[in-house]
Scaffold this active site. Structure first.
Site, PDB file in Angstrom:
ATOM      1  N   ARG A 226       1.919  11.288   2.186  1.00  0.00           N
ATOM      2  CA  ARG A 226       2.145  12.332   1.392  1.00  0.00           C
ATOM      3  C   ARG A 226       3.195  13.466   1.836  1.00  0.00           C
ATOM      4  O   ARG A 226       2.906  13.792   3.076  1.00  0.00           O
ATOM      5  CB  ARG A 226       0.793  13.107   0.961  1.00  0.00           C
ATOM      6  N   HIS A 274       9.540   7.725  -2.999  1.00  0.00           N
ATOM      7  CA  HIS A 274       8.193   7.826  -3.505  1.00  0.00           C
ATOM      8  C   HIS A 274       7.921   6.346  -4.131  1.00  0.00           C
ATOM      9  O   HIS A 274       7.184   6.283  -5.272  1.00  0.00           O
ATOM     10  CB  HIS A 274       7.478   8.747  -4.101  1.00  0.00           C
TER      11      HIS A 274
HETATM   12  P1  NDP Z   1      -8.314   5.191   2.749  1.00  0.00           P
HETATM   13  O1  NDP Z   1      -9.143   6.104   2.347  1.00  0.00           O
HETATM   14  O2  NDP Z   1      -8.518   3.555   2.537  1.00  0.00           O
HETATM   15  O3  NDP Z   1      -7.839   5.478   4.243  1.00  0.00           O
HETATM   16  C1  NDP Z   1      -7.726   6.702   4.680  1.00  0.00           C
HETATM   17  C2  NDP Z   1      -7.816   6.494   6.468  1.00  0.00           C
HETATM   18  O4  NDP Z   1      -7.350   7.721   6.852  1.00  0.00           O
HETATM   19  C3  NDP Z   1      -9.000   6.103   7.118  1.00  0.00           C
HETATM   20  O5  NDP Z   1      -8.804   5.359   8.053  1.00  0.00           O
HETATM   21  C4  NDP Z   1      -9.510   7.300   7.387  1.00  0.00           C
HETATM   22  O6  NDP Z   1     -10.438   7.392   8.478  1.00  0.00           O
HETATM   23  C5  NDP Z   1      -8.147   8.269   7.929  1.00  0.00           C
HETATM   24  N1  NDP Z   1      -8.324   9.543   7.814  1.00  0.00           N
HETATM   25  C6  NDP Z   1      -8.757  10.387   6.808  1.00  0.00           C
HETATM   26  N2  NDP Z   1      -9.054  11.514   7.436  1.00  0.00           N
HETATM   27  C7  NDP Z   1      -8.519  11.564   8.579  1.00  0.00           C
HETATM   28  C8  NDP Z   1      -8.690  12.768   9.855  1.00  0.00           C
HETATM   29  N3  NDP Z   1      -8.929  13.794   9.481  1.00  0.00           N
HETATM   30  N4  NDP Z   1      -8.387  12.155  10.991  1.00  0.00           N
HETATM   31  C9  NDP Z   1      -8.141  10.895  11.021  1.00  0.00           C
HETATM   32  N5  NDP Z   1      -8.072   9.942  10.275  1.00  0.00           N
HETATM   33  C10 NDP Z   1      -8.467  10.517   8.998  1.00  0.00           C
HETATM   34  O7  NDP Z   1      -6.528   5.234   2.071  1.00  0.00           O
HETATM   35  P2  NDP Z   1      -5.612   4.126   1.633  1.00  0.00           P
HETATM   36  O8  NDP Z   1      -5.314   3.646   3.069  1.00  0.00           O
HETATM   37  O9  NDP Z   1      -5.853   3.543   0.475  1.00  0.00           O
HETATM   38  O10 NDP Z   1      -4.323   5.182   1.534  1.00  0.00           O
HETATM   39  C11 NDP Z   1      -3.707   6.204   2.221  1.00  0.00           C
HETATM   40  C12 NDP Z   1      -2.725   7.147   1.564  1.00  0.00           C
HETATM   41  O11 NDP Z   1      -1.625   6.414   1.422  1.00  0.00           O
HETATM   42  C13 NDP Z   1      -3.155   7.542   0.186  1.00  0.00           C
HETATM   43  O12 NDP Z   1      -4.175   8.772   0.206  1.00  0.00           O
HETATM   44  C14 NDP Z   1      -1.781   7.962  -0.387  1.00  0.00           C
HETATM   45  O13 NDP Z   1      -1.758   9.267  -0.159  1.00  0.00           O
HETATM   46  C15 NDP Z   1      -0.962   7.156   0.214  1.00  0.00           C
HETATM   47  N6  NDP Z   1      -0.138   6.192  -0.596  1.00  0.00           N
HETATM   48  C16 NDP Z   1       1.096   6.412  -0.598  1.00  0.00           C
HETATM   49  C17 NDP Z   1       1.972   5.257  -1.335  1.00  0.00           C
HETATM   50  C18 NDP Z   1       3.416   5.719  -1.575  1.00  0.00           C
HETATM   51  O14 NDP Z   1       4.080   4.735  -2.495  1.00  0.00           O
HETATM   52  N7  NDP Z   1       4.177   6.478  -0.920  1.00  0.00           N
HETATM   53  C19 NDP Z   1       1.452   4.463  -1.947  1.00  0.00           C
HETATM   54  C20 NDP Z   1      -0.234   4.436  -1.955  1.00  0.00           C
HETATM   55  C21 NDP Z   1      -0.947   5.179  -1.106  1.00  0.00           C
HETATM   56  P3  NDP Z   1     -11.941   6.455   8.310  1.00  0.00           P
HETATM   57  O15 NDP Z   1     -11.682   5.037   7.958  1.00  0.00           O
HETATM   58  O16 NDP Z   1     -12.438   6.990   9.569  1.00  0.00           O
HETATM   59  O17 NDP Z   1     -12.812   7.031   7.099  1.00  0.00           O
HETATM   60  C1  OXD Z   2      -0.483   6.248  -4.433  1.00  0.00           C
HETATM   61  C2  OXD Z   2       0.840   6.472  -4.721  1.00  0.00           C
HETATM   62  O1  OXD Z   2      -1.275   7.333  -3.824  1.00  0.00           O
HETATM   63  O2  OXD Z   2       1.536   5.672  -5.427  1.00  0.00           O
HETATM   64  O3  OXD Z   2      -0.953   5.339  -4.889  1.00  0.00           O
HETATM   65  O4  OXD Z   2       1.432   7.379  -4.053  1.00  0.00           O
END
Ligand code: NDP
Ligand code: OXD
Length: 311
Positions: A226, A274
């Site tokens: 993001r 994006h």
């Molecule tokens: P998940 O919720 O599956 O994974 C999030 C990860 O981040 C977990 O490993 C979590 O740790 C870690 N995390 C969260 N907070 C912290 C912190 N404070 N410190 C350290 N680690 C942290 O999310 P996804 O993998 O499904 O997606 C990640 C992000 O990707 C989405 O939120 C979205 O914003 C972005 N995205 C962007 C897209 C694009 O096209 N640009 C498309 C899809 C997604 P833990 O495992 O310990 O909980």
């Molecule tokens: C998502 C994205 O969060 O597309 O899935 O950004």
């Protein structure tokens, strides 16, 4: 109305989603939101960003399905109903797209393609060397659905991969770090840093001067999570000083990125609109319909957002 799903604010994706539901989940009655429509009896909603008044009007809401993996915009809405489960998007098409993006950009930065472009621009046959993948360390911030899959693909390509998450992880051939205390050690060797964190109060602005200073000099940054994770002025300064050599950004504080934004013309800063990954309508329709069927059978929903954690 029992299996009726409102497609709310899905924008240009609404038609393809409605078509996908009709093809793979005909048991779900899809309604596309329209002004003045009575939504008071509809139990399920699929939404990217809710229009004002939507939640108040959905008086029989049972489950909210986010159209994306990131749900920070939905959580930021004070009218979001408290007791209704919010399910974020997890589907194989979205994961596959992100793995492809991370691999593509990691290889781009690993091979420093900008050096080849510079040589070609002046018709110069310039020797260009690069380390073997096992001599290159890629650090992934966020080892969730997307980060774990991306890490596995980079491992397959022979890179040294390390990851950082909130809780401890044990993933094959991935050196894992967790929590704020282990962030400096994680950063110290990350020559290519990939951000795949959710945007939460804890992670907002995490890509900043202090973090960049802890990376090896000349590191690359790839932000596919993001725009709110990045302090834009700090990246500009870190690139100007050479601390960060190059960056790829898919997400921005303001989207679309304004035409006069300096990032458009920053050397070795690559912008994608994006679209690192996009929810696949068919697998999303399939996943959501299975969740609705399970929910109605009294089974647990999957990928429910923990509102306290913010992801
Ligand atoms: P998940 O919720 O599956 O994974 C999030 C990860 O981040 C977990 O490993 C979590 O740790 C870690 N995390 C969260 N907070 C912290 C912190 N404070 N410190 C350290 N680690 C942290 O999310 P996804 O993998 O499904 O997606 C990640 C992000 O990707 C989405 O939120 C979205 O914003 C972005 N995205 C962007 C897209 C694009 O096209 N640009 C498309 C899809 C997604 P833990 O495992 O310990 O909980
Ligand atoms: C998502 C994205 O969060 O597309 O899935 O950004």
């Amino acid at each position: 109305m029992s299996r009726t799903l409102l497609l709310a604010s899905a924008g240009e994706r609404a038609d393809s989603l409605a078509k996908a539901f009709a093809e793979v989940a005909p048991e779900i009655d899809i309604r596309t939101n329209a002004p003045g429509m009575d939504v008071s009896q509809i139990p399920y909603c699929l939404v990217w960003r809710a229009a004002p008044g939507l939640w108040l009007a959905m008086k029989s809401l049972k489950v909210i399905f986010g159209l994306g993996a990131g749900i920070e915009r939905l959580l930021a809405d004070p009218s979001l109903p408290q007791g209704v489960p919010l399910v974020r998007m997890v589907e194989p098409g979205l994961t596959r797209g992100m793995v492809e993006y991370v691999l593509w950009q990691s290889l781009f930065h690993h091979r420093k393609v900008w050096e080849l472009e510079a040589a070609q621009s002046c018709a110069t046959w310039r020797p260009h060397t690069y380390p073997a993948p096992w001599d290159r360390t890629i650090g992934i911030m966020g080892l969730g659905e997307l980060g774990t899959a991306a890490a596995a693909k980079l491992v397959e390509f022979g890179f040294k991969v390390r990851g950082w998450s909130r809780s401890p992880k044990s993933l094959p051939k991935v050196e894992s770090f967790h929590g704020a205390d282990q962030l400096p050690a994680f950063l110290a060797a990350s020559e290519i840093l990939v951000c795949l964190l959710p945007l939460t109060p804890e992670t907002r602005g995490i890509l900043n001067t202090s973090l960049f200073a802890q990376l090896p000099r000349g590191a690359s940054v790839i932000n596919a999570a993001r725009g709110g994770h990045l302090v834009e002025a700090d990246l500009s300064a870190a690139m100007a000083s050479g601390q960060i050599a190059a960056a790829t950004l898919d997400v921005f504080e303001t989207e679309p990125l304004p035409a006069d934004h300096p990032f458009w013309s920053t050397e070795r800063l690559y912008v994608t609109p994006h679209n690192a990954s996009i929810t696949d309508p068919h697998s999303a329709a399939w996943r959501i319909s299975r969740q609705i069927v399970k929910f109605e059978a009294g089974e647990e929903l999957e990928n429910v957002v923990d509102r306290q954690r913010g992801y």
